[in-house]
Design a protein around this motif. Structure first.
Motif, short mmCIF file in Angstrom:
data_model
loop_
_atom_site.label_atom_id
_atom_site.label_comp_id
_atom_site.label_asym_id
_atom_site.label_seq_id
_atom_site.Cartn_x
_atom_site.Cartn_y
_atom_site.Cartn_z
N VAL A 28 0.86 -1.18 0.00
CA VAL A 28 0.00 0.00 0.00
C VAL A 28 0.90 1.23 0.00
O VAL A 28 1.64 1.47 0.95
CB VAL A 28 -0.92 0.02 1.24
CG1 VAL A 28 -1.82 1.25 1.21
CG2 VAL A 28 -1.75 -1.25 1.30
N ALA A 29 0.85 2.01 -1.08
CA ALA A 29 1.70 3.20 -1.16
C ALA A 29 0.94 4.44 -0.69
O ALA A 29 1.53 5.38 -0.18
CB ALA A 29 2.19 3.40 -2.59
N ASN A 30 -0.38 4.45 -0.92
CA ASN A 30 -1.19 5.56 -0.43
C ASN A 30 -2.18 5.00 0.59
O ASN A 30 -3.21 4.45 0.23
CB ASN A 30 -1.91 6.26 -1.58
CG ASN A 30 -2.88 7.32 -1.08
OD1 ASN A 30 -2.79 7.76 0.08
ND2 ASN A 30 -3.80 7.73 -1.93
N ILE A 31 -1.83 5.17 1.86
CA ILE A 31 -2.62 4.55 2.93
C ILE A 31 -4.04 5.08 2.94
O ILE A 31 -4.98 4.38 3.34
CB ILE A 31 -1.91 4.71 4.30
CG1 ILE A 31 -2.57 3.86 5.36
CG2 ILE A 31 -1.82 6.15 4.72
CD1 ILE A 31 -2.37 2.36 5.17
N ALA A 32 -4.24 6.31 2.46
CA ALA A 32 -5.59 6.91 2.45
C ALA A 32 -6.51 6.17 1.48
O ALA A 32 -7.73 6.24 1.62
CB ALA A 32 -5.51 8.39 2.08
N ALA A 33 -5.93 5.46 0.51
CA ALA A 33 -6.76 4.73 -0.45
C ALA A 33 -7.39 3.49 0.18
O ALA A 33 -8.41 3.00 -0.28
CB ALA A 33 -5.92 4.33 -1.67
N VAL A 41 -4.58 -6.19 5.00
CA VAL A 41 -4.10 -6.38 3.64
C VAL A 41 -3.24 -7.64 3.54
O VAL A 41 -3.28 -8.37 2.54
CB VAL A 41 -3.29 -5.14 3.19
CG1 VAL A 41 -2.55 -5.41 1.90
CG2 VAL A 41 -4.23 -3.95 3.00
N ASP A 42 -2.48 -7.91 4.61
CA ASP A 42 -1.59 -9.08 4.59
C ASP A 42 -2.34 -10.40 4.46
O ASP A 42 -1.76 -11.42 4.09
CB ASP A 42 -0.71 -9.10 5.86
CG ASP A 42 0.31 -7.99 5.85
OD1 ASP A 42 0.53 -7.39 4.76
OD2 ASP A 42 0.88 -7.69 6.91
N HIS A 71 -11.70 -10.75 -0.30
CA HIS A 71 -11.84 -10.16 -1.63
C HIS A 71 -11.03 -8.87 -1.64
O HIS A 71 -11.07 -8.10 -0.68
CB HIS A 71 -13.30 -9.78 -1.91
CG HIS A 71 -14.20 -10.96 -2.11
ND1 HIS A 71 -14.81 -11.22 -3.30
CD2 HIS A 71 -14.58 -11.95 -1.25
CE1 HIS A 71 -15.56 -12.31 -3.19
NE2 HIS A 71 -15.43 -12.79 -1.95
N LEU A 72 -10.31 -8.64 -2.73
CA LEU A 72 -9.68 -7.34 -2.95
C LEU A 72 -10.60 -6.59 -3.91
O LEU A 72 -10.80 -7.00 -5.05
CB LEU A 72 -8.28 -7.52 -3.56
CG LEU A 72 -7.59 -6.24 -4.02
CD1 LEU A 72 -7.32 -5.29 -2.86
CD2 LEU A 72 -6.27 -6.56 -4.74
N VAL A 73 -11.16 -5.50 -3.41
CA VAL A 73 -12.13 -4.73 -4.20
C VAL A 73 -11.55 -3.34 -4.40
O VAL A 73 -10.95 -2.77 -3.48
CB VAL A 73 -13.48 -4.63 -3.45
CG1 VAL A 73 -14.45 -3.73 -4.20
CG2 VAL A 73 -14.08 -6.02 -3.26
N PHE A 74 -11.69 -2.79 -5.61
CA PHE A 74 -11.27 -1.40 -5.79
C PHE A 74 -12.18 -0.64 -6.74
O PHE A 74 -12.88 -1.20 -7.57
CB PHE A 74 -9.80 -1.30 -6.24
CG PHE A 74 -9.45 -2.05 -7.50
CD1 PHE A 74 -8.95 -3.34 -7.44
CD2 PHE A 74 -9.61 -1.46 -8.75
CE1 PHE A 74 -8.63 -4.03 -8.60
CE2 PHE A 74 -9.28 -2.14 -9.91
CZ PHE A 74 -8.79 -3.44 -9.84
N VAL A 125 -9.69 1.34 -2.08
CA VAL A 125 -9.37 -0.08 -2.03
C VAL A 125 -9.97 -0.68 -0.76
O VAL A 125 -9.91 -0.05 0.31
CB VAL A 125 -7.83 -0.29 -2.02
CG1 VAL A 125 -7.49 -1.78 -1.90
CG2 VAL A 125 -7.19 0.31 -3.26
N TYR A 126 -10.55 -1.86 -0.89
CA TYR A 126 -11.19 -2.52 0.23
C TYR A 126 -10.71 -3.97 0.29
O TYR A 126 -10.64 -4.63 -0.75
CB TYR A 126 -12.71 -2.54 0.07
CG TYR A 126 -13.33 -1.20 -0.26
CD1 TYR A 126 -13.94 -0.43 0.72
CD2 TYR A 126 -13.30 -0.72 -1.58
CE1 TYR A 126 -14.51 0.80 0.41
CE2 TYR A 126 -13.87 0.51 -1.89
CZ TYR A 126 -14.47 1.27 -0.89
OH TYR A 126 -15.03 2.47 -1.21
N VAL A 127 -10.40 -4.45 1.49
CA VAL A 127 -10.15 -5.87 1.68
C VAL A 127 -11.27 -6.37 2.59
O VAL A 127 -11.37 -5.95 3.75
CB VAL A 127 -8.76 -6.13 2.31
CG1 VAL A 127 -8.53 -7.63 2.48
CG2 VAL A 127 -7.67 -5.50 1.45
N VAL A 128 -12.15 -7.21 2.03
CA VAL A 128 -13.38 -7.59 2.75
C VAL A 128 -13.63 -9.09 2.61
O VAL A 128 -13.12 -9.74 1.70
CB VAL A 128 -14.60 -6.82 2.18
CG1 VAL A 128 -14.55 -5.34 2.57
CG2 VAL A 128 -14.70 -6.96 0.66
#
Ligand SMILES: [Zn+2]
Length: 290
Positions: A28-33, A41-42, A71-74, A125-128
Motif C-alpha cells: 500500500v503506497a497511499n494509505i488513504a486509499a 491487507v496481509d 476479496h480485494l475490491v477497488f 481499495v477494500y479488503v473484505v
C-alpha cells in the motif's frame, strides 16, 4: 473516469490473466486509499485468485486458499487506473512521491499497480470477506447489463422521480455503472434533454431511453472487450459522440456540440438532437454573473 464498459474490459482482462495465480505481496503506497482494516491487507498474501467480477464500477478479485479468503475490491474513481506488468518492477515504491496507490505482486512474476493522477485522491481499495461489505456495492441499483434489467425495470426506476434524467442515470443507487460520460452518450442517442424530468417521460420516451442505454452500453462493451488496460481509455474516447467533444460537430445532425459546466465537471449535448435547438444555460457563468 472509467465507467462500466471500461471496468468490464478490465475485469475480463484480469479474469483471463490472473485467475489461478497466487498473491505474493500487496504494497500500500497511499494509505488513504485503503478503506478497511479487517481483514488486514496481509491476509491477501498467499491467497489464490479464484475469480474476478464487476459490481457497478467496482472491480472484485475473489480469493481462495486462506482462512479469511478475502476479496480485494477497488474503485478507480475519477483519475485512477490499473497498470498491468508482465514483469512487475522491483523498484521500491516511495509513498507520497508516486501516483501508485497500491501494488499487487503475483506468483508468475507479473502484477499490477493501481495508480491515481492529480492531487485530489479518491481511488478506493477494500479488503473484505464479502463484496457486499463495501458500502458503495451494497447500495448499488440494478445493472443494465443484467438480463433481468428490462424496459419495465427502467420505467419503474423513473416513476415518481422529479429529478433531471441526467442525474438519475448517474446515480449508482438507481442504475449501476453509468457515469457522466455514458449518461451524455445515452441521452444523445435517445434525443433527450439532460434536464428532462424523469417522472415526466412518457412511454415512448422510456422506450427510446431504454433502447439508447442498451445500444450505447453494448457498443462500448464490444469496443472495450479483449483490449489490454493500456488501450481502454483511448477506446472509450474514440467511441464518444458528444461527451468531451465540446465545439465539435454532432455526427448525427452536424450541429455544434455544447457544454454545460458545473463546479467540478461538465456535460455535453447537441441542441438540435436533444433540446429542440435550445442552448442550455452555462451554470458556471451564470453563477459568476450573479
Ligand atoms: Zn445532433
Amino acid at each position: 473516469m472509467p465507467e462500466m464498459p471500461e471496468v468490464q474490459g478490465l475485469v475480463e482482462f484480469l479474469r483471463g490473466r490472473v485467475t489461478g495465480l497466487e498473491v505474493t505481496r500487496v504494497s500500500v503506497a497511499n494509505i488513504a486509499a485503503l478503506k478497511t482494516y479487517d481483514p488486514p491487507v496481509d491476509a491477501l498474501t498467499g491467497a489464490r485468485i479464484a475469480g474476478v467480477a464487476r459490481h457497478g464500477k467496482f472491480v472484485d478479485l475473489a480469493t481462495t486458499g486462506t482462512d479469511a479468503a478475502p476479496h480485494l475490491v477497488f474503485h478507480l474513481a475519477k483519475a485512477g487506473w490499473l497498470r498491468f506488468y508482465e514483469q512487475l518492477p522491483t523498484t521500491l515504491i516511495r509513498p507520497g512521491k508516486t501516483p501508485i496507490a497500491l501494488r499487487v505482486a503475483l506468483s508468475d512474476g507479473s502484477g499490477f499497480d493501481l495508480t491515481e493522477a492529480g492531487t485530489k485522491k479518491s481511488l478506493a481499495v477494500y479488503v473484505v470477506r464479502d463484496p457486499a461489505d463495501v458500502p458503495g456495492i451494497a447500495r448499488l441499483g440494478p445493472d443494465p447489463l443484467d438480463p433481468s434489467f428490462t424496459r419495465d425495470t427502467l420505467a419503474g426506476l423513473l416513476t415518481g422521480r422529479r429529478t433531471q434524467i441526467k442525474g438519475v442515470l448517474r446515480d449508482q443507487a438507481t442504475i449501476a455503472g453509468v457515469g457522466n460520460a455514458y449518461s451524455d452518450e445515452i441521452l444523445h442517442a435517445a434525443k433527450m434533454s439532460p434536464y428532462a424530468l424523469a417522472s415526466s417521460l412518457d412511454d415512448a420516451d422510456i422506450d427510446r431511453l431504454f433502447q439508447a442505454m442498451t445500444d450505447t452500453l453494448a457498443e462500448a462493451i464490444a469496443e472495450a472487450s479483449g483490449k489490454p488496460p493500456a488501450e481502454l481509455k483511448d477506446a472509450k474516447r474514440r467511441g464518444m459522440k458528444v461527451h468531451g467533444r465540446r465545439g465539435e460537430t454532432c455526427p448525427v445532425c452536424g450541429d455544434e456540440v455544447r457544454s454545460v459546466f458545473f463546479a467540478d465537471n461538465s456535460l455535453e449535448y447537441c441542441p438540435t438532437c436533444q433540446t429542440g435547438g435550445k442552448i442550455l444555460a452555462d451554470r458556471r457563468l451564470s453563477r459568476l454573473l450573479k
